[in-house]
Design an enzyme around this catalytic site. Sequence first.
Site, PDB file in Angstrom:
ATOM      1  N   ALA A  63       0.968  -1.199  -0.130  1.00 25.74           N
ATOM      2  CA  ALA A  63      -0.075   0.231  -0.048  1.00 25.74           C
ATOM      3  C   ALA A  63       1.071   1.348  -0.081  1.00 25.74           C
ATOM      4  O   ALA A  63       2.074   1.218  -0.169  1.00 25.74           O
ATOM      5  CB  ALA A  63      -0.961  -0.221   1.239  1.00 25.74           C
ATOM      6  N   SER A  64       0.231   2.305   0.080  1.00 23.51           N
ATOM      7  CA  SER A  64       1.271   3.690   0.008  1.00 23.51           C
ATOM      8  C   SER A  64       1.999   3.741   0.979  1.00 23.51           C
ATOM      9  O   SER A  64       2.748   4.444   0.838  1.00 23.51           O
ATOM     10  CB  SER A  64       0.099   4.888  -0.179  1.00 23.51           C
ATOM     11  OG  SER A  64      -0.981   4.764   0.766  1.00 23.51           O
ATOM     12  N   ASP A 118     -12.332   1.633   9.168  1.00 26.03           N
ATOM     13  CA  ASP A 118     -11.911   1.507   7.606  1.00 26.03           C
ATOM     14  C   ASP A 118     -12.515   0.024   7.437  1.00 26.03           C
ATOM     15  O   ASP A 118     -11.524  -0.772   6.961  1.00 26.03           O
ATOM     16  CB  ASP A 118     -10.578   1.537   7.533  1.00 26.03           C
ATOM     17  CG  ASP A 118     -10.286   1.898   5.770  1.00 26.03           C
ATOM     18  OD1 ASP A 118     -11.114   2.035   5.074  1.00 26.03           O
ATOM     19  OD2 ASP A 118      -9.121   1.631   5.692  1.00 26.03           O
TER      20      ASP A 118
END
Length: 546
Positions: free
Chosen positions: A127-128, A281
């Site tokens: 992921a980022s 989330d």
Amino acid sequence: MVTRFRRYGQIADILIKYGFGIALEKMYPGTTPRSLFRRKKEPEIHLDEYERVRLALEELGPTFIKFGQMVSTRREMLPPELIEELLVLTDKVKPLPFAAVRGTIEEYCGPIGETFAFFEEVPAASASLSQVHRAMLKDGSVVAVKVQRPGIADIIDVDLKILNSLAERVEKNFPEYKIYNPTGIVREFSVQIQKELDFVIDGKNADHLREIVNEVPAVRVPRIHWEYSGKRLLVMEYISGVRIDDVDALRILGFDTKKIANRGIKSYIKQILKYGFFHADPHGGNLMVDMKGDLVFLDFGAIGILRPERRDALVTLLMGFLDNDLDEITASFRDLGVDIDDRIVDSFKDDTYTMLRQYSGYDIREFDLGNLMAQVPILLNRYHLTVPMSLMQALKVIIMVLDTGKKLDPGFHFSEEVGPYIAEIERQSFFSRRTMKNLAKDTFDIVEDFISLPHVINRALLKATDGSIKIEVVGTDISRLATSIDRASNNLLIGLVIAAIVIGSSLMLYLSEEPGGYSYNLAFFGYIMALVIGFVSIYLIWVLKD
């Protein structure tokens, strides 16, 4: 190292690429011509406006992707079409080579060969902000190693400064958007993403969430290996399974998706309404079902928190929707921090009533609170009502979880299956130790007022004697005054007795360990005594008033 000036140029190029050059020129005069000179292609203006926003955010990188994901909770402010685009933002990126992250891993774990029996250099996910590797400790424990991407903190720091500058210029050049408080939203985001960069907070969130979800059977949170974890590395129990939104795979494996849906929704309702600490989330990548059929929570960087009074107000709001109680709904919104002006309250109630009427006449199997809750942000947007971030975060989670629940169990109905569960949480909240503590405090305040009453009367009498107050008295008035003072004294004494009983009962209830015990029952007996004495006193006062 990305400099702020160079990053400004990158952002300008991307915004112009997706057709936002006019707005950029208004905020930063002279920027557009320079960027257009560097570009060789025409702007991507043939795409839908909201799709262009999403694509621009994805190309701008991790900070802006995360910002878009956070802003997607503000359903009361943004058009539904934009919200839908923001909800599909993805921060999947190409993983870094193992050599780039090895140093961070060994900083916390020591030499890899000495700590791990094996270590997969190709990440299982990327992921980022981080990437995850699968490994096995020397004791045989299979773990997931979440390592932060080197230099990402510096990139985010530069982006946050630029994002804050953009927000300030939006407020200055587009006054119609100032009501949405762009700079305030950026400040909230800055705090949130800084927390996500600290993996210690991530791990502590996991530990706390585990304590909460353990109350729901067949729900799990991976265990953290703190001896190998730190600010930029998190080593946790590795759990394999199937994404919760892969319904076909779950059914092929023979899992009861109806039970999974019920379990997941009840777990979230408990997190939000009972504890005010919830996994914020809940997309398919962060929720999965393991091979035993247990629901597993993953990724604890985004956590929502509701203060106790906001938690209680949200419970009351949901019950208000279930009961179609307009006054309770309006009062609950105000308790949640939504400033509904008295001048619009009648109109607001009318629109709320119209919204509720869409579901009138439905039997309990047809009525779906989830669909109704999805209309709430639209209603708030219509009146330009700003809502605390924590509330919109909770509403977003409820809507997302209910949507996933409907996919797992198309016949799921919130009101029938979860409504009684919320009512039970409301009952427990009413009789909680915190409520009893507040009751005892309020009672003490009332007693203090009673005790101070003679002092107030004495000061009034002193003023009368020194000439500050002039009273004309006739003979009959003296007699009446004596009688009134006598009755007032008796009433004051009765009030003090009732207050003492209520205080004693409140303290016993507050100190009692659990409902149904000796102290608990004795406290309620005290309340009943106070109630009886109060009614008898009111009756006698009424009978003897003449």
